[in-house]
Design a protein around this motif. Structure first.
Motif, PDB file in Angstrom:
ATOM      1  N   VAL A  17       0.850  -1.187   0.000  1.00 48.90           N
ATOM      2  CA  VAL A  17       0.000   0.000   0.000  1.00 48.90           C
ATOM      3  C   VAL A  17       0.887   1.237   0.000  1.00 48.90           C
ATOM      4  O   VAL A  17       2.057   1.185   0.415  1.00 48.90           O
ATOM      5  CB  VAL A  17      -0.928   0.014   1.238  1.00 48.90           C
ATOM      6  CG1 VAL A  17      -1.916  -1.139   1.185  1.00 48.90           C
ATOM      7  CG2 VAL A  17      -0.130  -0.036   2.524  1.00 48.90           C
ATOM      8  N   PRO A  18       0.373   2.385  -0.446  1.00 48.22           N
ATOM      9  CA  PRO A  18       1.151   3.626  -0.399  1.00 48.22           C
ATOM     10  C   PRO A  18       1.498   4.001   1.042  1.00 48.22           C
ATOM     11  O   PRO A  18       0.649   3.966   1.931  1.00 48.22           O
ATOM     12  CB  PRO A  18       0.225   4.651  -1.051  1.00 48.22           C
ATOM     13  CG  PRO A  18      -0.726   3.854  -1.873  1.00 48.22           C
ATOM     14  CD  PRO A  18      -0.900   2.571  -1.161  1.00 48.22           C
ATOM     15  N   MET A  19       2.761   4.387   1.254  1.00 43.83           N
ATOM     16  CA  MET A  19       3.254   4.743   2.580  1.00 43.83           C
ATOM     17  C   MET A  19       3.278   6.254   2.727  1.00 43.83           C
ATOM     18  O   MET A  19       3.773   6.972   1.853  1.00 43.83           O
ATOM     19  CB  MET A  19       4.657   4.179   2.803  1.00 43.83           C
ATOM     20  CG  MET A  19       4.765   2.669   2.621  1.00 43.83           C
ATOM     21  SD  MET A  19       4.056   1.771   4.001  1.00 43.83           S
ATOM     22  CE  MET A  19       5.196   2.202   5.289  1.00 43.83           C
ATOM     23  N   VAL A  20       2.748   6.742   3.855  1.00 39.03           N
ATOM     24  CA  VAL A  20       2.688   8.173   4.142  1.00 39.03           C
ATOM     25  C   VAL A  20       3.290   8.382   5.519  1.00 39.03           C
ATOM     26  O   VAL A  20       2.904   7.703   6.483  1.00 39.03           O
ATOM     27  CB  VAL A  20       1.242   8.697   4.080  1.00 39.03           C
ATOM     28  CG1 VAL A  20       1.207  10.186   4.403  1.00 39.03           C
ATOM     29  CG2 VAL A  20       0.625   8.430   2.720  1.00 39.03           C
ATOM     30  N   SER A  21       4.216   9.311   5.639  1.00 32.16           N
ATOM     31  CA  SER A  21       4.844   9.614   6.921  1.00 32.16           C
ATOM     32  C   SER A  21       4.149  10.817   7.562  1.00 32.16           C
ATOM     33  O   SER A  21       3.419  11.563   6.914  1.00 32.16           O
ATOM     34  CB  SER A  21       6.325   9.904   6.739  1.00 32.16           C
ATOM     35  OG  SER A  21       6.490  11.055   5.921  1.00 32.16           O
ATOM     36  N   VAL A  22       4.394  11.011   8.858  1.00 29.01           N
ATOM     37  CA  VAL A  22       3.763  12.082   9.620  1.00 29.01           C
ATOM     38  C   VAL A  22       4.830  12.745  10.488  1.00 29.01           C
ATOM     39  O   VAL A  22       5.615  12.069  11.163  1.00 29.01           O
ATOM     40  CB  VAL A  22       2.617  11.541  10.499  1.00 29.01           C
ATOM     41  CG1 VAL A  22       2.072  12.652  11.393  1.00 29.01           C
ATOM     42  CG2 VAL A  22       1.510  10.967   9.644  1.00 29.01           C
ATOM     43  N   LEU A  23       4.822  14.090  10.459  1.00 33.54           N
ATOM     44  CA  LEU A  23       5.627  14.889  11.382  1.00 33.54           C
ATOM     45  C   LEU A  23       4.678  15.822  12.111  1.00 33.54           C
ATOM     46  O   LEU A  23       3.937  16.582  11.477  1.00 33.54           O
ATOM     47  CB  LEU A  23       6.701  15.692  10.642  1.00 33.54           C
ATOM     48  CG  LEU A  23       7.934  14.906  10.156  1.00 33.54           C
ATOM     49  CD1 LEU A  23       8.867  15.816   9.365  1.00 33.54           C
ATOM     50  CD2 LEU A  23       8.684  14.308  11.344  1.00 33.54           C
ATOM     51  N   CYS A  24       4.679  15.767  13.436  1.00 33.47           N
ATOM     52  CA  CYS A  24       3.749  16.563  14.236  1.00 33.47           C
ATOM     53  C   CYS A  24       4.523  17.510  15.136  1.00 33.47           C
ATOM     54  O   CYS A  24       5.611  17.183  15.649  1.00 33.47           O
ATOM     55  CB  CYS A  24       2.878  15.654  15.106  1.00 33.47           C
ATOM     56  SG  CYS A  24       1.667  14.723  14.194  1.00 33.47           S
ATOM     57  N   SER A  25       3.922  18.657  15.365  1.00 33.67           N
ATOM     58  CA  SER A  25       4.472  19.563  16.371  1.00 33.67           C
ATOM     59  C   SER A  25       4.078  19.058  17.764  1.00 33.67           C
ATOM     60  O   SER A  25       3.212  18.188  17.921  1.00 33.67           O
ATOM     61  CB  SER A  25       3.938  20.977  16.144  1.00 33.67           C
ATOM     62  OG  SER A  25       2.536  21.014  16.364  1.00 33.67           O
ATOM     63  N   GLU A  26       4.693  19.632  18.789  1.00 36.49           N
ATOM     64  CA  GLU A  26       4.411  19.182  20.148  1.00 36.49           C
ATOM     65  C   GLU A  26       2.968  19.489  20.539  1.00 36.49           C
ATOM     66  O   GLU A  26       2.298  18.672  21.192  1.00 36.49           O
ATOM     67  CB  GLU A  26       5.374  19.855  21.113  1.00 36.49           C
ATOM     68  CG  GLU A  26       6.817  19.424  20.930  1.00 36.49           C
ATOM     69  CD  GLU A  26       7.732  20.074  21.966  1.00 36.49           C
ATOM     70  OE1 GLU A  26       7.204  20.835  22.819  1.00 36.49           O
ATOM     71  OE2 GLU A  26       8.952  19.821  21.922  1.00 36.49           O
ATOM     72  N   ASP A  27       2.485  20.670  20.169  1.00 35.96           N
ATOM     73  CA  ASP A  27       1.094  21.000  20.508  1.00 35.96           C
ATOM     74  C   ASP A  27       0.108  20.090  19.783  1.00 35.96           C
ATOM     75  O   ASP A  27      -0.922  19.691  20.362  1.00 35.96           O
ATOM     76  CB  ASP A  27       0.798  22.460  20.156  1.00 35.96           C
ATOM     77  CG  ASP A  27       1.474  23.422  21.117  1.00 35.96           C
ATOM     78  OD1 ASP A  27       1.888  22.949  22.198  1.00 35.96           O
ATOM     79  OD2 ASP A  27       1.579  24.621  20.795  1.00 35.96           O
ATOM     80  N   ALA A  28       0.378  19.745  18.552  1.00 36.40           N
ATOM     81  CA  ALA A  28      -0.512  18.838  17.824  1.00 36.40           C
ATOM     82  C   ALA A  28      -0.509  17.448  18.453  1.00 36.40           C
ATOM     83  O   ALA A  28      -1.551  16.786  18.572  1.00 36.40           O
ATOM     84  CB  ALA A  28      -0.100  18.767  16.353  1.00 36.40           C
ATOM     85  N   GLU A  29       0.680  17.025  18.875  1.00 32.94           N
ATOM     86  CA  GLU A  29       0.749  15.715  19.531  1.00 32.94           C
ATOM     87  C   GLU A  29      -0.005  15.734  20.850  1.00 32.94           C
ATOM     88  O   GLU A  29      -0.640  14.742  21.240  1.00 32.94           O
ATOM     89  CB  GLU A  29       2.213  15.335  19.765  1.00 32.94           C
ATOM     90  CG  GLU A  29       2.449  13.892  20.127  1.00 32.94           C
ATOM     91  CD  GLU A  29       2.160  12.947  18.986  1.00 32.94           C
ATOM     92  OE1 GLU A  29       1.808  11.789  19.268  1.00 32.94           O
ATOM     93  OE2 GLU A  29       2.262  13.383  17.816  1.00 32.94           O
ATOM     94  N   ARG A  30       0.014  16.872  21.542  1.00 31.65           N
ATOM     95  CA  ARG A  30      -0.708  16.996  22.808  1.00 31.65           C
ATOM     96  C   ARG A  30      -2.215  16.928  22.585  1.00 31.65           C
ATOM     97  O   ARG A  30      -2.956  16.384  23.425  1.00 31.65           O
ATOM     98  CB  ARG A  30      -0.313  18.315  23.472  1.00 31.65           C
ATOM     99  CG  ARG A  30      -0.696  18.395  24.945  1.00 31.65           C
ATOM    100  CD  ARG A  30      -0.217  19.689  25.572  1.00 31.65           C
ATOM    101  NE  ARG A  30       1.239  19.808  25.487  1.00 31.65           N
ATOM    102  CZ  ARG A  30       1.874  20.714  24.765  1.00 31.65           C
ATOM    103  NH1 ARG A  30       1.184  21.592  24.049  1.00 31.65           N
ATOM    104  NH2 ARG A  30       3.197  20.745  24.746  1.00 31.65           N
ATOM    105  N   THR A  32      -3.801  15.201  20.215  1.00 28.34           N
ATOM    106  CA  THR A  32      -4.202  13.807  19.954  1.00 28.34           C
ATOM    107  C   THR A  32      -4.022  12.929  21.178  1.00 28.34           C
ATOM    108  O   THR A  32      -4.741  11.931  21.342  1.00 28.34           O
ATOM    109  CB  THR A  32      -3.386  13.240  18.788  1.00 28.34           C
ATOM    110  OG1 THR A  32      -1.981  13.307  19.114  1.00 28.34           O
ATOM    111  CG2 THR A  32      -3.660  14.035  17.519  1.00 28.34           C
ATOM    112  N   ARG A  33      -3.092  13.269  22.076  1.00 28.61           N
ATOM    113  CA  ARG A  33      -2.868  12.443  23.263  1.00 28.61           C
ATOM    114  C   ARG A  33      -4.032  12.506  24.237  1.00 28.61           C
ATOM    115  O   ARG A  33      -4.089  11.703  25.171  1.00 28.61           O
ATOM    116  CB  ARG A  33      -1.577  12.889  23.958  1.00 28.61           C
ATOM    117  CG  ARG A  33      -0.313  12.382  23.299  1.00 28.61           C
ATOM    118  CD  ARG A  33      -0.296  10.879  23.260  1.00 28.61           C
ATOM    119  NE  ARG A  33       0.788  10.352  22.446  1.00 28.61           N
ATOM    120  CZ  ARG A  33       0.926   9.079  22.112  1.00 28.61           C
ATOM    121  NH1 ARG A  33       0.016   8.229  22.510  1.00 28.61           N
ATOM    122  NH2 ARG A  33       1.918   8.683  21.354  1.00 28.61           N
TER     123      ARG A  33
END
Length: 1464
Positions: A17-30, A32-33
């Protein structure tokens, strides 16, 4: 191979399947957490597209993309560690076990029915003789395959964990999502930082991992907005700025976390993330294994919770790759002390495992709208970002390849050049030099072709992908770049298979070459394994199971035991799925797979494989193979803490005729003794007939105490009688229906106190706490020496439950050997001797003290014999050396402690078609009672209860009810097969005297002194005696003080008995029903049974006949005229003494004659003897004549009596009226309907064809109906033991029709003749019409005239005498009457006696009489001479006015009316 959940096409598409990577900022990760998720984990359940995508190929043709799935992961710059990957794969396999409790998968392979599930552990081992019974469902297809979810879990995790390589681009990243929170001060700066970070990772050269598909990676900017904590207007403004900066197709605003508070208790949000997140306890293996192992732990092993966790089959952190030693440690005689690494790791890790930990909740802040937003985001990203990016790159690569190679505009037009001439001569792999390390630069044309092929493959353009792979393969082979060539061959084969329409066959040789190249040239087993998994699935889909098995077997090697075990198991499944199943190859490869599973630390899977293989080797004469399998099964079972299976497996090695060497047999025996240590052996003697085991719930029966006789109830000494059991069940159903107001629950089951092989034992029986239960066990000694059983008791398992709570709460389960008196008191028989070749019964007692579920497992005892022969003792010592105990004090006794299980096979099922065509047995629950909360317990005693009675004799006895329980009793009722035999009296009955002693010399009847007079009349209501309608009451409610009988209380009430009307021996059954005040969820009521035997002797025979009186109202008293006007008749009662003095009866006295009717009453006795007592000695006979008149009232029953003594018996009260109303129905029912006679159901005709005819018949019938019941009360004088006793009794006669004799003795029913079976219904009977005899009773006639008349004939020759003819209408309808005076007597005999005369005037009259009208008709008779004349010559014809054309019927003529004519 085994059946998989996905098709092969779905499996291959999901593998790449097509592979897609993700880079998140700290606030964005917070943000989703808050949901316990990272951003890639948040998107994972929504990565499969539900709609189709479209793009155009270089030839401008539309390509449809269906069911595309993308893989979104975080950027990890560290390459995966091979040790971690092996640990992950091992955990995936160990955590996926066959589910227990589900129906078994059955494969029919040749002559074998193979059970492929965890049940095969029991179904296939040799000690389980009836293993085929465990095959609960047969497959509909002959080639049905089983599922192996552990293999699918391994394959899925293996493909997802494959590292990216340089020779292919399928698992390289195509795009990168840059995720920034809307709460950032300047989101564009964060996007810039993340973009620079991605560029640094890809192009700086510092990181070799991850791999990127193309230099110009797609960057997709995602602004993540937290709805619950953020400014939505600011987020919208930032998003507008992003669209201006990055374009509408390069950015997205994702809003999540709509939920502000916690979810309500009734609100259940879906958790789609749990099945995607990688966990160490996949499918909750810890909790599953804990419950299954604890259920099998015996009381002989005391295991702490930590030790239980130590035996769980959880894979260690360090995967075992080293070869296992020849034997496990811990067994005696093993030279090696090496410990399996998986077991060591489990022991080290047991402290950190928390099987009871609650699962982590995901998506707590998300709503269903948030789910839709995430799903919409993935679609927008794929359709507007990823697919256009892939389409653009395919075009660019195509243009570059065309320009570099000087080809035409498209690859499609160049197929001739590529596939035509210039073929490279194929060389074998051995001839090729090892150029696996050859690397191409990134801008090499060969890699550009491979990159274009991979892009086309990812978007399902398999035709163009195949062309590119084929071209790249030729270039790589030319350069002898074998790793690249193998990759192209692999994907070219897969692309050819996936092309729609199958334009070309599947090139299996491509796959074989790729696998050989990966394995032998490149030494890369990971890629070779992937290629083998893909090719095996393709071959399986084409039914090429032999090729698939060969391919899988080639992939086994010594570098990975787990992979080899899984592939060998799949190869075994291929062998039984062939057109001609190869069952022995299946078994052989399952053994190889089990061996590799064991080396890999997968003990449970190893045990399963060996047990499945045993199904094939069992009973085929391969004893050495069976010994090896049983030895391995025993070891694996012991390791998994399954001592029973281990003991059985080792025991089978020893009891059969072994062909092993002495050394090997000694080793087997040491293993057996080690495993057997601490357990109770299954003793072979004496033989126990389990099927003959009987169970009784309740106390032992009480013996009679003087005149007190206890109810017989049920006991083990009574033989089972099917007819009696059916009788008791019907009685109980009747009383339950009365108690429940006419309804019986659909789940009603009759109470069973004694369970045996003759009773239905499909349901769990009920026992009451603090009440004993007895188990009767049948022993047989087959030897010619006596056996001594000491300390004999029951072996049971008990589960405490509180039934007061809705579902019941399980407190604990315990397997008991010794008696625990606080739970269940267990009786122990000190010594029980079974003689030589003797069959003997032992009754063992249990007394439960707590509520719950009891399971009687078997018996436990010490087996010994008193034999002085030392040789016999030595033989026993050799057989049971480890368990024999020698007592020095009694040198003659040697014994061993052991057990025998009571295994009872249920009845064979024979209802459905499957059950009829197979041998299946249902459960037998007689040894598995449910102990219910306390219930009342009733004991009944009969005082002065007779054993012999005269027919119709009335005897007064007493019955005592005692509540011997600790809870109150209510709702006491009794049902009987002979409800006419007894009565407790009506609600208004006089119960004096109050004690049995005071009633010894008293009359059973209520009497009163009255002066002699005519009959006394009393109105009686049948409802006062429990009679409602025409049916007899079969259930009687026993009156209790306040309706309750308290704990320990007793109640004595009188009981009147009446001897049966028919002589002989009668069995009368009583069923006492009672309930508790508090409703018991398990046991709603209880019953007590009693059977009485009564011998009835002859007494009197009474016959009665009714004749219509011809008298009409005339002169006399006013009352008499009134009675005569309403009607009267004569009743003749014929009484005969048929007693033959066998009971010492001297004579009978007719004391009183009473009657009961709604219409008639006895007026007076017109016998010459008057009111004197009527005595009848043996064989004497007397006749009584009574005058009966119609009643003035129609309300209730009218009771009248004619007495023959000064002491009048009140026949309208208890017990006379009770027995009268409870009498058996007459032989001919008076009304149509259903009437029960002697247990047979007879139905009268209730559907007349014509309503007019029916009403006419009813009117005519009522003219001759009487419905008068006669009650003859008598006394008998008996001499017994030189004492004179007075017996009393009553007989009943039911008069129904005028002129028809009725008898007190019921006629014996003739046996019904056998009739032919009719398949068509009979025609309806013709309309019932009244008979001529019935029609002749419509009109009653009477002539009024002077008895003598003087006339001077010499002066006047004609003598005219006035005569009045009185006509009385006896019916309740209008009647047309014709009087014909023309009739003359013509017989010579009549003329000789009577002279001839004539009637003057009108000679024929036609009248119409109203109902019950009396009409007088004046006539004149003319005489010519003196003499005696008969005036009864008029003929009267009558018919009902509504009968239409029916002819008139001649009425019965009156008696001769003689007149004397004198001449003066």
């Amino acid at each position: 191979m085994a059946q998989c959940a996905q098709s092969v096409q779905e499996f291959i598409q999901d593998s790449f399947v097509p592979m897609v990577s993700v880079l998140c900022s700290e606030d964005a990760e917070r943000v989703t957490r808050k949901n316990n998720l990272s951003f890639p984990e948040l998107l994972r359940p929504f990565c499969r597209l539900t709609s189709e995508g479209h793009l155009r190929d270089p030839n401008n043709q539309v390509v449809v993309v269906k069911g595309l799935r993308i893989s979104v992961t975080g950027v990890n710059t560290r390459s995966p560690n091979s040790g971690e990957v092996r640990k992950l794969l091992s955990q995936a396999v160990s955590g996926c076990q066959p589910p227990e409790g589900l129906p078994a998968n059955v494969i029919t392979a040749g002559d074998y029915d193979l059970n492929i599930s965890d049940r095969s552990v029991k179904a296939s081992v040799p000690w389980y003789s009836d293993w085929k019974e465990m095959l609960t469902q047969l497959s509909s297809s002959k080639y049905y395959t089983a599922t192996t979810p552990w293999f699918e879990a391994y394959r899925e995790n293996f493909l997802q964990s494959m590292p990216a390589s340089d020779h292919e681009f399928l698992n390289h990243y195509l795009a990168c999502m840059l995720v920034v929170s809307s709460r950032e001060a300047v989101p564009t700066e964060q996007f810039l930082k993340l973009s620079q970070e991605q560029h640094r990772i890809q192009h700086s050269g510092e990181y070799t991992y991850p791999k990127w598909f193309i230099p110009n990676t797609l960057k997709y900017y995602v602004l993540l907005h937290d709805i619950s904590d953020g400014d939505e207007q600011r987020a919208d403004s930032v998003y507008e700025d992003m669209k201006q900066r990055y374009g509408t197709q390069g950015c997205y605003l994702l809003k999540i976390n709509s939920r502000t508070g916690a979810a309500g208790p009734d609100e259940q949000m879906p958790d789609p993330w749990s099945q995607y997140l990688q966990k160490t306890n996949i499918h909750s293996p810890v909790s599953q294994f804990t419950s299954s192992i604890q259920a099998r732990v015996d009381c002989f092993f005391t295991i702490s919770p930590g030790a239980v966790l130590a035996i769980l089959d959880v894979v260690s952190e360090i995967h075992p790759l080293k070869l296992e030693q020849s034997a496990d440690p811990g067994f005696p005689g093993n030279p090696s002390k090496a410990v399996n690494s998986a077991d060591t790791a489990r022991t080290q890790k047991q402290g950190s495992v928390t099987p009871g930990a609650a699962p982590t909740a995901h998506g707590a802040c998300l709503t269903l709208n948030d789910h839709d937003r995430i799903r919409q985001f993935i679609q927008e990203f794929t359709f507007r970002g990823l697919l256009p990016h892939i389409e653009k790159n395919i075009r660019q690569l195509n243009d570059q390849l065309v320009s570099r190679k000087g080809l035409s505009r498209s690859l499609f037009s160049a197929t001739k050049k590529w596939f035509g001439g210039g073929k490279v001569p194929e060389k074998s792999i051995a001839e090729l030099k090892n150029t696996a390390g050859l690397l191409y630069p990134p801008e090499a044309p060969e890699l550009q072709i491979r990159k274009m092929a991979d892009l086309c493959f990812l978007v399902q353009h398999y035709e163009l992908a195949y062309s590119c792979y084929h071209t790249a393969k030729k270039d790589f082979l030319s350069d002898q770049a074998m790793l690249y060539a193998a990759g192209s061959l692999e994907m070219a084969a897969v692309s050819a298979f996936l092309q729609s329409g199958a334009p070309r066959p599947y090139p299996a040789h491509y796959m074989e070459t790729a696998i050989q190249t990966y394995r032998d040239v490149c030494k890369n087993m990971v890629l070779a394994e992937r290629c083998a998994l893909l090719s095996a699935e393709v071959l399986k889909s084409q039914a090429k199971y032999s090729d698939a098995a060969t391919l899988l077997i080639k992939m086994t090697s010594e570098d990975s035991d787990l992979r080899s075990a899984l592939l060998l198991e799949q190869a075994a499944h291929c062998f039984i799925n062939m057109r001609s199943p190869m069952v022995r190859k299946f078994a052989f490869h399952m053994i190889l797979s089990g061996h590799r599973y064991s080396k890999a630390g997968q003990k449970r899977h190893a045990l399963r494989c060996y047990c499945q293989a045993m199904q094939v080797y069992k009973g085929k004469g391969w004893t050495l193979a069976e010994d090896h399998i049983n030895f391995t099964i025993g070891r694996q079972s012991f390791t998994l803490r399954q001592p029973e299976n281990a003991v059985a497996a080792f025991r089978h090695i020893l009891i059969n005729d072994s062909k092993q060497t002495a050394t090997q047999q000694s080793a087997f025996l040491r293993e057996y003794l080690y495993v057997y240590k601490g357990s109770l052996p299954q003793l072979p003697l004496p033989c126990v007939h389990s099927a003959q085991t009987r169970v009784f719930f309740g106390h032992e029966p009480r013996l009679a105490e003087g005149e007190k006789q206890a109810a017989t109830h049920v006991w083990l000494d009574q033989e089972f009688d099917q007819e009696q059991a059916q009788l008791w069940a019907e009685l109980e159903e009747q009383v339950v229906a009365v108690a429940n107001r006419g309804s019986v629950h659909i789940s009603f089951q009759p109470t069973q106190y004694c369970l045996s092989s003759h009773t239905e034992n499909l349901r769990y029986p009920f026992a009451v706490v603090e009440e004993p239960m007895f188990v009767e066990v049948v022993f047989r000694n087959p030897l010619k020496v006596p056996l001594v059983l000491s300390d004999l008791s029951l072996l049971w398992k008990f589960t405490t439950k509180d039934f007061s709570k809705p579902q019941g709460v399980q407190v604990f389960s315990i397997l008991i050997i010794c008696a625990l008196n606080d739970i269940i008191s267990t009786e122990v028989i000190p010594e029980f001797t079974v003689g030589l070749e003797e069959t003997k019964v032992a009754r063992l007692k249990l007394l439960p003290h707590k509520t719950g579920e009891l399971h009687v497992l078997g018996i436990v005892y010490n087996l010994g014999t008193r034999e002085e022969d030392n040789s016999a003792s030595e033989g026993i010592t050799q057989k049971l050396a480890h368990s024999l105990i020698f007592n020095p004090e009694t040198s003659q006794l040697m014994f061993v402690r052991g057990r025998q299980d009571l295994e009872i096979q249920g009845p064979r099922l024979n209802v459905t078609k499957e059950e009829k065509t197979s041998v299946r047995h249902g459960p037998d629950r007689r040894l598995d009672p449910i102990i219910t909360p306390p219930m009342p317990l009733l004991e009944v005693f009969f005082i002065n209860f007779p054993t012999g009675l005269l027919c119709g004799e009335i005897r007064k006895a007493w019955v005592e009810f005692v509540n011997v329980s600790a809870v109150p009793l209510a709702g006491l009722r009794v049902a009987s097969t002979h409800p006419e035999f007894f009565t407790f009296g009506s609600a208004t009955a006089d119960l004096t005297p109050v004690t049995p002693t005071a009633a010894e010399h008293c009359s059973a009847y209520k009497t009163m002194v009255t002066p002699p007079s005519d009959a006394a009349v009393t109105l009686v209501s049948p409802a006062a005696f429990g009679i409602t309608g025409d049916n007899r009451p079969t259930v009687v409610e026993i009156p209790l003080t306040g309706g309750v009988l308290g704990p320990g209380e007793a109640l004595q009430i009188p009981l009147w008995l009446r001897g049966p009307d028919r002589e002989g021996v009668h069995e009368i059954s009583f069923l006492f029903y009672y309930e508790g005040l508090e409703k018991n969820a398990k046991l709603g009521h209880r019953v007590l049974r009693h059977k009485a035997v009564i011998c009835a002797s002859r007494s009197l025979s009474v016959r009665a006949t009714a004749c219509r009186s011809n008298t009409l109202p005339g002169r006399g008293k006013r009352d008499e005229r009134e009675e005569e006007r309403s009607g009267s008749m004569l009743v003749f009662v014929d009484v005969e003494n048929i007693n033959t003095s066998e009971a010492g009866v001297r004579e009978f006295h007719i004391v009183q004659v009473s009657s009961s009717s709604r219409q008639w009453r006895l007026h007076k006795c017109i016998n010459p003897a008057g009111d004197k007592d009527s005595k009848l000695a043996s064989r004497e006979r007397g006749k009584l004549c009574f005058r009966a008149t119609r009643c003035r009232t129609q309300e209730g029953e009218t009771d009248s009596c004619t007495k023959f003594c000064q002491l009048t018996i009140v026949s309208s009260t208890t017990p006379c009226a009770d027995f009268f109303f409870r009498r058996g129905p007459p032989s001919e029912p008076r009304k149509g309907g259903v009437i029960t006679v002697g247990g047979l159901l007879r139905r009268q005709s209730l559907t007349p064809a014509n309503s007019t005819d029916d009403s006419m018949t009813s009117i005519v019938r009522k003219c001759s109906e009487v419905e008068l019941d006669i009650i003859v009360l008598w006394k008998a004088y008996v001499v017994e033991d030189n004492k004179q006793l007075i017996l009393e009794g009553q007989l009943h006669v039911a008069l129904q029709t005028i002129g028809k004799e009725a008898c007190s003795l019921s006629q014996k029913e003739e046996a019904q003749e056998m009739v032919l079976l009719k398949f068509k219904p009979d025609l309806p009977p013709p309309a019932s019409r009244p008979s001529l005899e019935q029609l002749s009773h419509l009109i009653k006639t009477c002539l009024h005239y002077p008895e003598s008349y003087d006339h001077p004939f010499p002066q006047k020759s004609l003598c005219m005498v006035p005569v009045t003819l009185t006509l009385s209408n006896c019916s309740l309808a209008q009647v047309d009457v014709i009087i014909d005076l023309r009739h003359k007597t013509t017989s010579p005999e009549s003329l000789e006696v009577h002279g001839s005369f004539t009637w003057l005037g009108q000679t024929q009259y036609k009248l119409q009489l109203r109902p019950q009208e009396v009409h007088g008709l004046s006539l004149k008779a003319c005489f010519f001479q003196a003499g005696v004349y008969n005036l009864g010559t008029p003929r009267v014809f009558a018919k009902l006015a509504q009968s239409g054309t029916m002819c008139e019927t001649s009425q019965q003529s009156a008696m001769p009316a003689l007149i004397i004519i004198n001449s003066v």
